[in-house]
Design an enzyme around this catalytic site. Structure first.
Site, PDB file in Angstrom:
ATOM      1  N   SER A  85     -14.418  26.244  17.821  1.00 15.69           N
ATOM      2  CA  SER A  85     -15.767  26.811  17.904  1.00 15.69           C
ATOM      3  C   SER A  85     -16.604  26.565  16.652  1.00 15.69           C
ATOM      4  O   SER A  85     -17.792  26.239  16.776  1.00 15.69           O
ATOM      5  CB  SER A  85     -15.691  28.312  18.209  1.00 15.69           C
ATOM      6  OG  SER A  85     -15.118  28.498  19.482  1.00 15.69           O
ATOM      7  N   LYS A  90     -10.870  40.255  23.944  1.00 19.27           N
ATOM      8  CA  LYS A  90     -11.878  40.092  24.993  1.00 19.27           C
ATOM      9  C   LYS A  90     -12.135  41.395  25.772  1.00 19.27           C
ATOM     10  O   LYS A  90     -13.248  41.646  26.185  1.00 19.27           O
ATOM     11  CB  LYS A  90     -11.461  38.974  25.949  1.00 19.27           C
ATOM     12  CG  LYS A  90     -11.535  37.591  25.288  1.00 19.27           C
ATOM     13  CD  LYS A  90     -11.232  36.496  26.275  1.00 19.27           C
ATOM     14  CE  LYS A  90     -11.715  35.151  25.731  1.00 19.27           C
ATOM     15  NZ  LYS A  90     -11.741  34.114  26.755  1.00 19.27           N
ATOM     16  N   GLY A 115      -5.102  33.514  35.578  1.00 26.11           N
ATOM     17  CA  GLY A 115      -5.250  34.135  34.259  1.00 26.11           C
ATOM     18  C   GLY A 115      -6.722  34.265  33.901  1.00 26.11           C
ATOM     19  O   GLY A 115      -7.604  34.164  34.760  1.00 26.11           O
ATOM     20  N   GLY A 175      -4.250  28.891  39.355  1.00 22.35           N
ATOM     21  CA  GLY A 175      -4.123  29.817  38.232  1.00 22.35           C
ATOM     22  C   GLY A 175      -4.835  31.117  38.542  1.00 22.35           C
ATOM     23  O   GLY A 175      -5.681  31.173  39.451  1.00 22.35           O
TER      24      GLY A 175
HETATM   25  P1  ATR Z   1      -5.610  31.971  30.195  1.00 22.24           P
HETATM   26  O1  ATR Z   1      -6.182  33.251  29.676  1.00 22.24           O
HETATM   27  O2  ATR Z   1      -5.751  30.816  29.260  1.00 22.24           O
HETATM   28  O3  ATR Z   1      -6.111  31.642  31.544  1.00 22.24           O
HETATM   29  P2  ATR Z   1      -3.150  33.241  31.016  1.00 22.24           P
HETATM   30  O4  ATR Z   1      -3.939  34.459  31.280  1.00 22.24           O
HETATM   31  O5  ATR Z   1      -1.893  33.349  30.249  1.00 22.24           O
HETATM   32  O6  ATR Z   1      -4.035  32.159  30.256  1.00 22.24           O
HETATM   33  O7  ATR Z   1      -2.870  32.544  32.434  1.00 22.24           O
HETATM   34  C1  ATR Z   1      -2.058  31.450  32.547  1.00 22.24           C
HETATM   35  C2  ATR Z   1      -2.059  30.940  33.994  1.00 22.24           C
HETATM   36  O8  ATR Z   1      -1.264  29.767  34.025  1.00 22.24           O
HETATM   37  C3  ATR Z   1      -1.458  31.890  34.995  1.00 22.24           C
HETATM   38  O9  ATR Z   1      -2.080  31.699  36.246  1.00 22.24           O
HETATM   39  C4  ATR Z   1       0.009  31.434  35.034  1.00 22.24           C
HETATM   40  O10 ATR Z   1       0.681  31.739  36.234  1.00 22.24           O
HETATM   41  P3  ATR Z   1       1.383  33.201  36.453  1.00 22.24           P
HETATM   42  O11 ATR Z   1       0.289  34.148  36.854  1.00 22.24           O
HETATM   43  O12 ATR Z   1       2.359  32.954  37.533  1.00 22.24           O
HETATM   44  O13 ATR Z   1       2.035  33.542  35.133  1.00 22.24           O
HETATM   45  C5  ATR Z   1      -0.190  29.946  34.941  1.00 22.24           C
HETATM   46  N1  ATR Z   1       1.005  29.256  34.419  1.00 22.24           N
HETATM   47  C6  ATR Z   1       1.444  29.231  33.149  1.00 22.24           C
HETATM   48  N2  ATR Z   1       2.548  28.476  33.049  1.00 22.24           N
HETATM   49  C7  ATR Z   1       2.825  27.995  34.284  1.00 22.24           C
HETATM   50  C8  ATR Z   1       3.828  27.139  34.848  1.00 22.24           C
HETATM   51  N3  ATR Z   1       4.802  26.611  34.082  1.00 22.24           N
HETATM   52  N4  ATR Z   1       3.768  26.877  36.165  1.00 22.24           N
HETATM   53  C9  ATR Z   1       2.796  27.398  36.940  1.00 22.24           C
HETATM   54  N5  ATR Z   1       1.829  28.202  36.476  1.00 22.24           N
HETATM   55  C10 ATR Z   1       1.834  28.508  35.177  1.00 22.24           C
END
Ligand code: ATR
Length: 278
Positions: free
Chosen positions: A25, A74, A137, A135
């Protein structure tokens, strides 16, 4: 352009997080301030993890020009701001604090940054189109919420953990939890996980099987390191159009510049500065 040396009149803005020393940033925002000829500077504030509920007060006390906010703050900033935007009401988290008169407003620019980057890169919009988001997250939630506001006709939320997909799908009326097979029927496909990211949980994997990718789709990876992720490589080989996460990173910062200063962000200058370091 030589950076201006800060003086007693310089307005200080920054990014607050823990950790935050890796943040891109400062590069984006300082390039923008410089290009706009503003007497502003932008730094990184790494503050204690239990200090989240004091960040809004600190911004007021020090008269900071604006703050970008990252993990783990956040949620606390969304809860302590004077006012929040519609996106923040829905998401419960914010990545931006800016002034509106005497009030400190919490906003979320990630989702709208995604939408702007999509529109600019592909020369199209999300209106009336089907979108698959992989995803559930923070990044995925912002994108689902903003894609709903941008008029997507259908949002298929595909996630490893179905319960979080269900929560995320509540962020837009057109969103639903879906099986991976649904990805093949979507116009726009977005990887909003860190799968495929250098240094992430699965750097060599694509979160989408190649059989679900085809010509006519617009495939976006929010990952930008590497520039060509395993997903984008597969998508290209299947004839789909692709974009990585650099556009979203630049556009969400551009929206912050607009909130902080009221000026149009110099996106080309910001992009040049970022591409020099990634
Ligand atoms: P961010 O805030 O950057 O979006 P996060 O909140 O940690 O990060 O979310 C990570 C996302 O990546 C989630 O959807 C996670 O899936 P889960 O809800 O099942 O945890 C997904 N993710 C992370 N590693 C993964 C993997 N190896 N395979 C599939 N999905 C993954």
């Amino acid at each position: 352009m030589t950076p201006m040396t800060p003086t007693a009149t310089t307005v200080v803005a920054g990014v607050v997080g823990h950790p935050v020393r890796h943040s891109k940033s400062p590069i984006l925002h300082n390039a923008a301030f410089q290009h706009l000829g503003l007497d502003w500077t932008y730094v990184a504030f790494e503050v204690a993890e239990d200090a989240g509920d004091r960040i809004v007060d600190a911004m007021r006390t020090f008269g900071l020009g604006g703050l970008s906010v990252t993990m783990p703050f956040k949620r606390p900033v969304a809860e302590s701001a004077d006012r929040v935007t519609e996106a923040v009401v829905r998401l419960g988290v914010a990545n931006t604090l800016f002034w509106d008169g005497d009030e400190i407003v919490a906003d979320s620019t990630d989702g709208d940054g995604f939408v702007l980057a999509h529109n600019e890169h592909f020369g199209s919009t999300l209106s009336g189109r089907s979108v698959a988001v992989i995803g559930a997250g923070g990044a995925a939630r912002s994108i689902i919420e903003a894609a709903g506001r941008a008029g997507a006709s259908d949002i298929a939320v595909v996630n490893r953990t179905p319960s979080s997909a269900g929560d995320a799908a509540e962020l837009a009326t057109v969103a639903r939890v879906a099986d991976p097979a649904a990805i093949g029927d979507c116009h726009v496909v977005v990887n909003a996980t860190s799968v495929g990211m250098t240094g992430g949980p699965a750097p060599d994997l694509s979160p989408v099987d190649s059989s679900l990718l085809h010509r006519g789709q617009e495939v976006v990876d929010i990952v930008y390191q590497p520039a060509l992720t395993p997903l984008l490589r597969l998508a290209e080989s299947q004839g789909a159009r692709t974009a990585n996460g650099l556009g979203m990173l630049i556009q969400q910062a551009g929206l912050q510049i607009q909130r902080f200063t009221g000026l149009e962000p110099p996106l080309a200058a910001m992009s040049d500065a970022l591409r020099a370091v990634v």
